[in-house]
Design a protein around this motif. Structure first.
Motif, short mmCIF file in Angstrom:
data_model
loop_
_atom_site.label_atom_id
_atom_site.label_comp_id
_atom_site.label_asym_id
_atom_site.label_seq_id
_atom_site.Cartn_x
_atom_site.Cartn_y
_atom_site.Cartn_z
N ASP A 118 0.86 -1.18 0.00
CA ASP A 118 0.00 0.00 0.00
C ASP A 118 0.90 1.23 0.00
O ASP A 118 2.10 1.14 -0.26
CB ASP A 118 -0.96 -0.01 1.21
N LYS A 119 0.34 2.40 0.33
CA LYS A 119 1.08 3.65 0.23
C LYS A 119 1.83 4.00 1.51
O LYS A 119 2.44 5.07 1.60
CB LYS A 119 0.12 4.79 -0.13
N ASN A 120 1.77 3.15 2.52
CA ASN A 120 2.45 3.45 3.78
C ASN A 120 3.96 3.40 3.62
O ASN A 120 4.50 2.74 2.73
CB ASN A 120 1.98 2.47 4.86
N ASN A 158 -0.52 -6.36 -4.89
CA ASN A 158 -1.66 -5.45 -4.87
C ASN A 158 -2.25 -5.42 -6.28
O ASN A 158 -1.58 -5.00 -7.22
CB ASN A 158 -1.22 -4.05 -4.43
N ASN A 189 -4.53 -3.51 -7.42
CA ASN A 189 -4.83 -2.15 -7.85
C ASN A 189 -6.06 -2.08 -8.76
O ASN A 189 -6.07 -1.41 -9.80
CB ASN A 189 -3.62 -1.54 -8.58
N GLU A 246 -5.36 -1.82 -0.20
CA GLU A 246 -5.52 -0.51 0.44
C GLU A 246 -6.71 -0.51 1.40
O GLU A 246 -6.71 0.21 2.40
CB GLU A 246 -5.73 0.57 -0.63
N GLU A 247 -7.74 -1.30 1.09
CA GLU A 247 -8.96 -1.35 1.90
C GLU A 247 -9.45 -2.79 1.99
O GLU A 247 -9.11 -3.62 1.15
CB GLU A 247 -10.06 -0.47 1.28
N HIS A 282 -9.62 -8.91 -0.39
CA HIS A 282 -8.57 -7.92 -0.15
C HIS A 282 -8.50 -7.64 1.35
O HIS A 282 -9.53 -7.40 1.99
CB HIS A 282 -8.86 -6.62 -0.89
N LYS A 305 -6.88 -5.19 4.18
CA LYS A 305 -6.17 -3.94 4.47
C LYS A 305 -5.15 -4.16 5.58
O LYS A 305 -5.42 -4.84 6.56
CB LYS A 305 -7.18 -2.87 4.90
#
Length: 410
Positions: free
Chosen positions: A71-73, A327, A329, A360-361, A387, A389
């Motif tokens: 993810d974006k972390n 991911n 996406n 992401e979620e 998915h 998170k």
């Protein structure tokens, strides 16, 4: 570039300025390591590109940390999650007596292993080092034990004052302590964490004198655990991990490599398995259940092996899960993965199947295969996409994973 500590995420590149002498040395060391051992990266122009393996490469005094990323972390979160995943599923029981006192929070996986090893050794010393019987063949000036006649004749024909004997002794110089001392010495050489140096020094001073041995995989297979030495197991497993993954630089002696690397696909699968096995009591959870599905006229059989099988303890319904560390996406799974899950339906008589991804979620995309007999109709064979998170705290994350799988099953 800070050559003492480098951080990259999986699949990222590490480019060196070859005009810089220190960066060129590190580049050359990685290139040499790639040529001699199973690589965790591929060579590119002026650098390397990492693959699905994560962990730590220590080259000389430089640590290269490769973190997972779904993810974006940033690196702080993923470093913590990776350490907690490894603590949950890797080869030793992290709930052993010493692991609860770990003080290092987020330095690196390497620091985690070193501190856990040192804590385990301190507990072993506090409890008292065990003694064992061992046999020694040696040439002595006095008769002790049993005379080894053939060797005595061959070695002492000109030394009649000596006796070649075999005798038993009961002391602390045995295989377990020899391995641990070897690992402690190695960690002393490559450790870069100041807070551990004094502890390592104290342990080295307190360690009894033991014989030097050569380390190989077979050395560890000789250890048999019993009630007297079972408390050594965690320390020995870390020693094995460190010693067998250490590659000395024989040509120059300065760029020795220690590689503690983990395949994220395998780690994700084991993490999901351990989580469901511990927390999902409504189902029996098994992993890697193999079935044969093709037999050639000559040669070996072909087999299939899904990651996880869940069997409802009451209804006996079977659910097959495959874990994928990527991911999507928003994209669909690959046709190959979907075909594989279709086969699992048939061969494992599954009610449902699912592919489990990080994301992401939290999100479940349900889907069904077409009916093979009536092409326009949808069959009851379900393959969903689950998915999951990521959550900062590992316990909460495991609870969320269980809830997601339960939502899929409903």
């Amino acid at each position: 570039m800070n050559l003492k500590s480098i951080v990259r995420f999986e699949h990222e590149k590490l480019i060196f300025n070859l005009k810089n002498e220190d960066e060129k040395k590190l580049h050359d060391a990685l290139e040499n390591y790639y040529g001699n051992y199973s690589p965790f990266f591929k060579l590119i122009k002026n650098g390397v590109q990492f693959n699905e393996y994560v962990g730590v490469l220590q080259i000389g005094r430089t640590k290269i940390e490769i973190l997972p990323k779904a993810d974006k972390n940033g690196e702080e979160k993923w470093r913590g999650l990776l350490i907690d995943m490894i603590r949950t599923v890797w080869g030793f029981n992290v709930k052993s007596t010493g692991s609860s006192t770990l003080k290092l929070k987020s330095n690196s996986i390497l620091d985690l292993y070193f501190e856990l090893f040192i804590n385990e050794l301190e507990l072993i010393f506090h409890r008292g080092l065990i003694k064992k019987y061992s046999q020694t063949d040696v040439n002595l000036q006095s008769l002790k034990g049993s005379l080894q006649f053939s060797k005595h004749i061959s070695k002492n024909c000109t030394h009649q004052e000596r006796f070649y004997v075999k005798y038993s002794h009961y002391d602390k110089d045995h295989l377990i302590h020899q391995i641990l001392f070897k690992a402690l010495n190695l960690i002393n050489q490559i450790n870069t964490t100041n807070s551990l140096k004094s502890k390592i020094g104290t342990l080295l001073l307190d360690f009894p004198e033991v014989s030097n041995i050569k380390i190989s995989e077979t050395v560890f297979s000789k250890i048999n655990y019993d009630r007297k030495n079972i408390h050594y197991k965690t320390a020995l497993e870390i020693a094995k991990l460190v010693l067998l993954n250490y590659h000395p630089d024989l040509s120059k002696g300065k760029n020795n490599v220690l590689a503690l690397m983990f395949d994220m696909n395998s780690l994700w699968e084991q993490f999901i398995f351990m989580t469901l096995h511990k927390k999902m009591k409504t189902h029996q959870i098994t992993s890697q259940v193999t079935k044969y599905f093709w037999k050639p006229t000559e040669g070996s059989l072909s087999k299939m092996r899904p990651d996880l099988i869940l069997k409802n303890r009451i209804t006996q319904e079977t659910i097959v899960l495959d874990t994928k560390w990527k991911n999507l996406n928003g994209r669909n799974p690959s046709p190959e993965d979907l075909r594989q899950m279709y086969v699992y339906h048939k061969y494992y008589d599954a009610t449902k199947t699912a592919l489990v991804y990080p994301g992401e979620e939290h999100f479940i995309k349900r889907g069904n295969y077409f009916n093979t007999e009536i092409k326009a109709e949808i069959s009851l064979k379900e393959c969903s996409i689950v998915h999951v998170k990521t959550v900062d705290e590992i316990g909460f994350w495991q609870d969320e994973i269980v809830e997601q799988i339960k939502s899929f099953l409903r």
